[in-house]
Design a protein around this motif. Sequence first.
Motif, PDB file in Angstrom:
ATOM      1  N   ASP A 274      11.302  -7.505   3.153  1.00 31.29           N
ATOM      2  CA  ASP A 274       9.909  -7.047   3.264  1.00 31.29           C
ATOM      3  C   ASP A 274      10.308  -6.204   5.093  1.00 31.29           C
ATOM      4  O   ASP A 274      11.266  -5.567   5.402  1.00 31.29           O
ATOM      5  CB  ASP A 274       9.816  -7.963   4.734  1.00 31.29           C
ATOM      6  CG  ASP A 274       8.374  -8.190   5.229  1.00 31.29           C
ATOM      7  OD1 ASP A 274       7.341  -7.301   4.560  1.00 31.29           O
ATOM      8  OD2 ASP A 274       8.449  -8.755   5.797  1.00 31.29           O
ATOM      9  N   SER A 275       9.369  -5.949   5.664  1.00 28.95           N
ATOM     10  CA  SER A 275       8.710  -4.212   6.726  1.00 28.95           C
ATOM     11  C   SER A 275       7.968  -4.421   7.294  1.00 28.95           C
ATOM     12  O   SER A 275       6.917  -5.065   6.967  1.00 28.95           O
ATOM     13  CB  SER A 275       9.927  -3.126   5.508  1.00 28.95           C
ATOM     14  OG  SER A 275       9.202  -1.733   6.654  1.00 28.95           O
ATOM     15  N   PRO A 276       8.084  -4.349   8.570  1.00 31.27           N
ATOM     16  CA  PRO A 276       7.079  -4.275   9.447  1.00 31.27           C
ATOM     17  C   PRO A 276       6.518  -3.240   9.614  1.00 31.27           C
ATOM     18  O   PRO A 276       4.816  -2.853   9.989  1.00 31.27           O
ATOM     19  CB  PRO A 276       6.906  -4.390  10.982  1.00 31.27           C
ATOM     20  CG  PRO A 276       8.863  -3.906  11.036  1.00 31.27           C
ATOM     21  CD  PRO A 276       9.358  -4.782   9.678  1.00 31.27           C
ATOM     22  N   ALA A 277       6.796  -2.333   9.129  1.00 34.82           N
ATOM     23  CA  ALA A 277       6.120  -0.771   8.621  1.00 34.82           C
ATOM     24  C   ALA A 277       5.390  -0.278   7.629  1.00 34.82           C
ATOM     25  O   ALA A 277       5.938   0.187   6.283  1.00 34.82           O
ATOM     26  CB  ALA A 277       7.248   0.043   8.281  1.00 34.82           C
ATOM     27  N   LYS A 278       3.924  -0.920   7.215  1.00 39.13           N
ATOM     28  CA  LYS A 278       3.525  -1.418   6.299  1.00 39.13           C
ATOM     29  C   LYS A 278       2.860  -0.452   5.470  1.00 39.13           C
ATOM     30  O   LYS A 278       2.567  -0.066   4.489  1.00 39.13           O
ATOM     31  CB  LYS A 278       2.110  -2.323   6.460  1.00 39.13           C
ATOM     32  CG  LYS A 278       2.836  -3.640   7.272  1.00 39.13           C
ATOM     33  CD  LYS A 278       3.519  -4.330   5.726  1.00 39.13           C
ATOM     34  CE  LYS A 278       3.987  -5.846   6.480  1.00 39.13           C
ATOM     35  NZ  LYS A 278       4.724  -6.501   5.164  1.00 39.13           N
ATOM     36  N   THR A 279       2.774   0.929   6.757  1.00 37.11           N
ATOM     37  CA  THR A 279       1.990   2.116   6.001  1.00 37.11           C
ATOM     38  C   THR A 279       2.318   2.988   5.680  1.00 37.11           C
ATOM     39  O   THR A 279       2.344   3.722   4.859  1.00 37.11           O
ATOM     40  CB  THR A 279       1.453   2.924   7.558  1.00 37.11           C
ATOM     41  OG1 THR A 279       2.604   3.014   8.335  1.00 37.11           O
ATOM     42  CG2 THR A 279       0.381   1.931   8.371  1.00 37.11           C
ATOM     43  N   LEU A 280       4.024   2.634   5.701  1.00 36.07           N
ATOM     44  CA  LEU A 280       4.483   4.097   5.008  1.00 36.07           C
ATOM     45  C   LEU A 280       4.511   3.455   3.045  1.00 36.07           C
ATOM     46  O   LEU A 280       4.263   4.150   2.073  1.00 36.07           O
ATOM     47  CB  LEU A 280       6.269   3.443   4.316  1.00 36.07           C
ATOM     48  CG  LEU A 280       7.202   3.723   6.420  1.00 36.07           C
ATOM     49  CD1 LEU A 280       8.382   3.737   6.121  1.00 36.07           C
ATOM     50  CD2 LEU A 280       6.324   5.431   6.345  1.00 36.07           C
ATOM     51  N   TYR A 281       4.082   2.309   2.762  1.00 38.82           N
ATOM     52  CA  TYR A 281       4.249   1.829   1.286  1.00 38.82           C
ATOM     53  C   TYR A 281       2.568   3.071   0.240  1.00 38.82           C
ATOM     54  O   TYR A 281       2.395   2.391  -0.561  1.00 38.82           O
ATOM     55  CB  TYR A 281       3.433   0.721   1.237  1.00 38.82           C
ATOM     56  CG  TYR A 281       5.195  -0.691   1.257  1.00 38.82           C
ATOM     57  CD1 TYR A 281       6.105  -0.747   0.705  1.00 38.82           C
ATOM     58  CD2 TYR A 281       4.555  -1.590   2.478  1.00 38.82           C
ATOM     59  CE1 TYR A 281       6.859  -1.251   0.869  1.00 38.82           C
ATOM     60  CE2 TYR A 281       5.435  -2.214   2.841  1.00 38.82           C
ATOM     61  CZ  TYR A 281       6.454  -2.044   1.899  1.00 38.82           C
ATOM     62  OH  TYR A 281       8.109  -2.326   2.583  1.00 38.82           O
ATOM     63  N   SER A 282       1.336   3.303   1.028  1.00 34.69           N
ATOM     64  CA  SER A 282       0.692   4.352   1.114  1.00 34.69           C
ATOM     65  C   SER A 282       0.916   5.852   0.779  1.00 34.69           C
ATOM     66  O   SER A 282       0.532   6.354   0.013  1.00 34.69           O
ATOM     67  CB  SER A 282      -0.620   4.032   1.912  1.00 34.69           C
ATOM     68  OG  SER A 282       0.021   4.498   3.372  1.00 34.69           O
ATOM     69  N   HIS A 283       2.570   5.739   1.220  1.00 37.77           N
ATOM     70  CA  HIS A 283       2.991   6.927   1.688  1.00 37.77           C
ATOM     71  C   HIS A 283       3.117   7.673  -0.669  1.00 37.77           C
ATOM     72  O   HIS A 283       3.877   6.457  -1.583  1.00 37.77           O
ATOM     73  CB  HIS A 283       3.772   7.475   2.020  1.00 37.77           C
ATOM     74  CG  HIS A 283       3.556   7.231   3.165  1.00 37.77           C
ATOM     75  ND1 HIS A 283       4.694   8.080   4.179  1.00 37.77           N
ATOM     76  CD2 HIS A 283       2.980   7.086   3.475  1.00 37.77           C
ATOM     77  CE1 HIS A 283       3.575   7.637   5.782  1.00 37.77           C
ATOM     78  NE2 HIS A 283       2.977   7.445   5.117  1.00 37.77           N
ATOM     79  N   ARG A 284       2.669   9.105  -1.244  1.00 37.93           N
ATOM     80  CA  ARG A 284       3.287   9.025  -2.666  1.00 37.93           C
ATOM     81  C   ARG A 284       4.586   9.085  -2.663  1.00 37.93           C
ATOM     82  O   ARG A 284       5.754   8.588  -3.744  1.00 37.93           O
ATOM     83  CB  ARG A 284       2.787  10.134  -2.633  1.00 37.93           C
ATOM     84  CG  ARG A 284       3.204  10.768  -4.224  1.00 37.93           C
ATOM     85  CD  ARG A 284       2.803  12.176  -4.419  1.00 37.93           C
ATOM     86  NE  ARG A 284       3.238  13.083  -3.973  1.00 37.93           N
ATOM     87  CZ  ARG A 284       4.161  14.013  -4.750  1.00 37.93           C
ATOM     88  NH1 ARG A 284       4.675  13.507  -5.333  1.00 37.93           N
ATOM     89  NH2 ARG A 284       4.939  14.728  -3.277  1.00 37.93           N
ATOM     90  N   THR A 285       5.832   9.622  -1.880  1.00 35.41           N
ATOM     91  CA  THR A 285       6.590   9.405  -1.553  1.00 35.41           C
ATOM     92  C   THR A 285       7.856   8.330  -0.986  1.00 35.41           C
ATOM     93  O   THR A 285       6.735   8.679   0.529  1.00 35.41           O
ATOM     94  CB  THR A 285       7.869  11.023  -1.560  1.00 35.41           C
ATOM     95  OG1 THR A 285       7.396  11.153  -0.651  1.00 35.41           O
ATOM     96  CG2 THR A 285       7.301  12.065  -2.649  1.00 35.41           C
TER      97      THR A 285
END
Length: 370
Positions: A274-285
Amino acid sequence: MATVIRSRKTLLLFAVILILQVKAFAFYPGEKPPYNQQAEVLQEHISRLAEIQKNGGWQKLVLTKKQYVQGETAPLIKQVKQRLQASGDYDAADTSQVFTPALNEAIKKLQYQFGFKENGVIDALLITALNVPVHTRIQQLQVNLDRVQMLAFADTGKRLVVNIPEYKLHVYENGNHVFDMAVVVGSEKNQTAVFDDEMTHIVFSPYWNVPQSIVENELLPAMRRNSRYLAANGYEQVGTENGLPKIRQKPGRKNSLGQVKFLFPNDHDIYFHDSPAKTLYSHRTRAYSHGCVRLAEPAKLAAYLLKDDPKWTAGKIEAAMNAGKEEWVKLSMAVPVSIIYLTAWVDGEGVLNFRDDVYGLDNTSAVAMK
């Protein structure tokens, strides 16, 4: 763990090792086609593109403004239509300068093919992908054809497959695609390794034993800037090693591993978490990690892996993830895990997919093949 490539000789050796490391497993990104058809359909696309190359390839497109949308009129629109007709991606005979609804649908399909946001807009990202020369696409397909030919089809039991350039985890059971999810993989500097193994444990509310390289390069400088850095971020020192402090991060929402990790012991020190950095999953790369694979929906994977154990309800999984106390759970049966590297494949809808060569391995493999 990072895989750092430092020279052309090392690149060639890495390409050979990459081929030898890939063991037998079932893989077809998306739903289908079955593995035994993947090589066949890739070869068909190679032949199709070779014919296009024989006829002169396709023209280069030049974007003259930021983007074009449906309803606009411009010379580039006509050029895009001709380009897509040349590659077989636009069936209409229309070659007007008008951005028609038919072209809008064709653009969306192309965006899906390249893993872009499917908004029907002609922009720099799409034009760059369309301007890749036909001979380069043929080489890309050939490299990936060679990769899939090294894979043997198996259609029994569970299997977890991460395709690094796709930034996705695929879950298969008895040869059927069950679900997938977005992942974050290692950065170019800290590459996720390509290998096969078996998952044996789930760890809820895990500690993170910080690798010494991260302690030296990241934590120590932060500690020098702020004497309370460790306490403020949930870290604690648990000893020393080679003159450096041994540091771990306590379970909790600030933990860099999030609230659960999935272990398949291997020489690369790679695992899912898991990861607390959830916003990264919305990135294309999504190549940001130190090498491990971060999961967008870890609770969903935990529920799937524990579905045959009635005591592990969704509520209990959530409670374990939020307990603040580490709990190890051994899987009743080890689950095969494959981390692979495909930048081109044909999916279940019959669409030829391309992705960026995030680690530069396509060129390395092409050189090694030659």
